[in-house]
Design an enzyme around this catalytic site. Structure first.
Site, PDB file in Angstrom:
ATOM      1  N   GLY A   1      14.369  60.377-107.702  1.00  0.00           N
ATOM      2  CA  GLY A   1      14.961  61.656-107.297  1.00  0.00           C
ATOM      3  C   GLY A   1      14.389  62.127-105.979  1.00  0.00           C
ATOM      4  O   GLY A   1      13.874  61.350-105.191  1.00  0.00           O
TER       5      GLY A   1
ATOM      6  N   ILE B   1      13.315  44.513-111.306  1.00  0.00           N
ATOM      7  CA  ILE B   1      12.718  43.622-112.293  1.00  0.00           C
ATOM      8  C   ILE B   1      13.807  43.076-113.215  1.00  0.00           C
ATOM      9  O   ILE B   1      13.718  41.971-113.729  1.00  0.00           O
ATOM     10  CB  ILE B   1      11.624  44.420-113.043  1.00  0.00           C
ATOM     11  CG1 ILE B   1      10.552  43.515-113.604  1.00  0.00           C
ATOM     12  CG2 ILE B   1      12.220  45.317-114.104  1.00  0.00           C
ATOM     13  CD1 ILE B   1       9.295  44.250-114.003  1.00  0.00           C
ATOM     14  N   ASP B   2      14.888  43.858-113.394  1.00  0.00           N
ATOM     15  CA  ASP B   2      15.987  43.465-114.301  1.00  0.00           C
ATOM     16  C   ASP B   2      16.837  42.335-113.728  1.00  0.00           C
ATOM     17  O   ASP B   2      17.677  41.796-114.434  1.00  0.00           O
ATOM     18  CB  ASP B   2      16.930  44.652-114.564  1.00  0.00           C
ATOM     19  CG  ASP B   2      16.264  45.761-115.347  1.00  0.00           C
ATOM     20  OD1 ASP B   2      15.122  45.564-115.785  1.00  0.00           O
ATOM     21  OD2 ASP B   2      16.895  46.833-115.506  1.00  0.00           O
TER      22      ASP B   2
ATOM     23  N   MET C   1      12.642  45.260-120.816  1.00  0.00           N
ATOM     24  CA  MET C   1      13.439  45.988-119.835  1.00  0.00           C
ATOM     25  C   MET C   1      14.829  45.360-119.719  1.00  0.00           C
ATOM     26  O   MET C   1      15.012  44.179-120.027  1.00  0.00           O
ATOM     27  CB  MET C   1      12.777  45.967-118.462  1.00  0.00           C
ATOM     28  CG  MET C   1      11.473  46.719-118.401  1.00  0.00           C
ATOM     29  SD  MET C   1      10.171  45.653-118.941  1.00  0.00           S
ATOM     30  CE  MET C   1       9.916  44.726-117.484  1.00  0.00           C
TER      31      MET C   1
ATOM     32  N   GLU D   1      16.367  46.975-123.567  1.00  0.00           N
ATOM     33  CA  GLU D   1      16.403  48.438-123.782  1.00  0.00           C
ATOM     34  C   GLU D   1      17.816  49.016-123.787  1.00  0.00           C
ATOM     35  O   GLU D   1      18.091  50.009-124.450  1.00  0.00           O
ATOM     36  CB  GLU D   1      15.546  49.166-122.735  1.00  0.00           C
ATOM     37  CG  GLU D   1      16.023  48.963-121.305  1.00  0.00           C
ATOM     38  CD  GLU D   1      15.145  49.643-120.257  1.00  0.00           C
ATOM     39  OE1 GLU D   1      14.691  50.776-120.499  1.00  0.00           O
ATOM     40  OE2 GLU D   1      14.926  49.027-119.201  1.00  0.00           O
TER      41      GLU D   1
ATOM     42  N   MET E   1       3.244  47.606-119.256  1.00  0.00           N
ATOM     43  CA  MET E   1       2.256  46.545-119.007  1.00  0.00           C
ATOM     44  C   MET E   1       2.864  45.479-118.108  1.00  0.00           C
ATOM     45  O   MET E   1       2.192  44.905-117.264  1.00  0.00           O
ATOM     46  CB  MET E   1       1.815  45.910-120.316  1.00  0.00           C
ATOM     47  CG  MET E   1       1.180  46.920-121.231  1.00  0.00           C
ATOM     48  SD  MET E   1       0.232  46.151-122.524  1.00  0.00           S
ATOM     49  CE  MET E   1      -1.056  45.370-121.584  1.00  0.00           C
TER      50      MET E   1
END
Ligand code: ATP
Ligand code: MG
Length: 461
Positions: free
Chosen positions: A178, A232-233, A276, A332, A385
């Protein structure tokens, strides 16, 4: 196609190159040392072997054409899969550069969430800028917010400052979500006289980068805005992979291994790992494939039922009877349609997902109680982590190449672009194309089928 190719390339150019504003490029001495070295090796023409990438050098965007209606895709759904004739600019140092290194002020900003390798990219950007001769390099603290929040001070960067930052995870500059209006940010860019801006971030950050590039073009500013995809996805279109993904899969594997040990050692144990992947299940799929210990892999792209004859719960019962333990790996974003939707959004405007891990844990617990059986569930959520570790070897190399190419792209006079690896070639792409939608696992792909073969799970519908 040709028309589109032109548009594709047009959008990547600095306004002064598009408008013929008569900015004279000059020759760089970037590879001078290298060329002298090669000359000593007996190569007699400086021009022939100079290691520069020419603006006419292109890489083909697609190498495989899926033409038969029954052919399975390689891995992901991609809206550009028919763009088989499109070529993209190869990344790398150009002989002609469009900035005088002495007068460049370069800024680096990292936005969104943490991802292994951020520090590696920052470090390489600084190194490469210095090799070109840039002396004025700053870091913008805590994402886009750092441009406008008066209390946040910019950080001078140099080789000395960044030398060892790759040894730790996180971002030297800090990250945030944001925070800022595009016009306000461009005002600050103008006030700070920044002429190169390197933006590291995911889909949201790229949308911001594109908006900044367009506003700077509108104001006819001579600034190069170059993004480096950080997700990361692995959910950025057109790219073989993004940095941090490899490391994430490796770390996720450790969590799955722990879940397996816990489940296997307990009486009727079930290990549940949430990984994730808000909209894309690449981490869950690859970690399941690599660990080989997952019995059930659930990803956002593939709907599943919990209840009923073909549901996950019934299958778990069978697994427990047969093996005495089970491991579930869930992304997720999986099964969100099963959960109560909230309208909550985070600071960047992303929907806050309901926790599928906690939900599954409860559902499984209740189910086994209802059927008068026992299940010992161990739930592991390794998200923070994984995000915070340092990059592994392959990601560190990817970060190095991307960081260096980001700087070459800026000096080559590109703006509004992002750097990536495409068909094993490093290339520059216009931002708009890569963020049209998230890159998704194709449920009909060979890779997802490999994953199903490996876990042995059925379709849960
Ligand atoms: P992550 O993969 O960690 O989610 P991200 O880049 O998608 O990374 P976001 O928090 O979604 O992370 O966005 C990062 C920054 O980009 C935020 O500061 C947000 O305000 C800004 N941003 C997001 N979308 C836009 C947009 N459409 N226009 C301008 N700025 C945007
Ligand atoms: Mg995002």
């Amino acid at each position: 196609k040709i028309h589109y190719q032109d548009q594709f390339e047009e959008r990547m150019r600095l306004p002064h190159l598009n408008d013929n504003l008569n900015v004279t490029p000059r020759q760089t001495t970037f590879f001078l040392k290298n060329r002298v070295g090669r000359l000593a090796d007996g190569i007699d023409s400086l021009e022939e072997k100079s290691n520069y990438v020419d603006d006419n050098d292109r890489a083909l965007l697609r190498v495989i054409k899926f033409s038969s209606p029954t052919s399975a895709g390689a891995e992901c759904i991609d809206p550009y899969c028919n763009w088989v004739e499109l070529w993209v600019h190869r990344a790398g140092p150009r002989k002609q550069i469009y900035f005088e290194p002495d007068s460049v002020k370069a800024a680096i900003v990292t936005c969104g969430g943490l991802c292994p390798g951020l520090n590696d990219v920052i470090r390489q950007i600084v190194f490469t800028l210095e090799v070109y001769g840039v002396k004025n390099i700053i870091g913008i603290p805590f994402g886009y917010r750092g441009f406008v929040d008066e209390e946040l001070l910019e950080m001078p960067l140099s080789r000395d400052v960044v030398q060892n930052i790759n040894l730790a995870g996180g971002s030297l500059l800090g990250v945030s979500r944001g925070g800022a209006d595009v016009n306000d940010i461009v005002d600050r860019i103008q006030a700070k006289q920044i002429s190169m801006l390197f933006i590291l971030g995911g889909n949201g950050t790229h949308a911001g980068g594109k908006a900044l590039h367009e506003e700077c073009q509108r104001r006819r500013m001579k600034i190069s805005i170059i993004c480096v995809p950080k997700t990361i996805d692995n959910d950025i279109l057109l790219m073989d992979k993004t940095f941090g993904f490899d490391t994430a899969v490796e770390e996720a594997q450790k969590a799955i291994n722990s879940a397996y040990i816990e489940a296997h050692s307990a009486y009727k144990g079930i290990g549940l790992v949430k990984l994730m992947g808000r909209s894309s299940g690449f981490i869950a799929m690859h970690a399941s494939l690599s660990s080989g210990q997952t019995d059930i892999c659930l990803i956002p792209e593939v709907p599943f039922n919990l209840e009923g004859q073909y549901g996950v719960l019934k299958y778990l019962e069978k697994l427990m009877q047969k093996k005495g333990s089970a491991v579930i790996c869930v992304a997720e974003g999986a099964g969100q349609e099963l959960l109560q939707r909230s309208n909550a959004i985070d600071a960047s405007g992303n929907a806050v997902l309901a926790d599928i891990g906690v939900y599954l844990q409860q559902k499984i617990k209740n189910h086994f109680k209802d059927i008068g059986d026992h299940a010992d569930i161990k739930y592991i959520d390794p998200t923070y982590m994984i995000r915070a570790v340092r990059a592994n070897a392959s990601d560190a190399i990817l970060c190095t190449v991307l960081g260096q190419n980001a700087v070459h792209g800026a000096f080559a006079g590109f703006s509004g672009i992002t750097v990536g690896i495409c068909n094993t070639h490093y290339v520059y792409l216009p931002i708009s194309e890569v963020i049209e939608c998230p890159r998704l696992v194709d449920p009909d792909s060979r890779m997802w089928h490999r994953c199903l073969t490996s876990t042995g799970q059925p379709d849960f519908i």
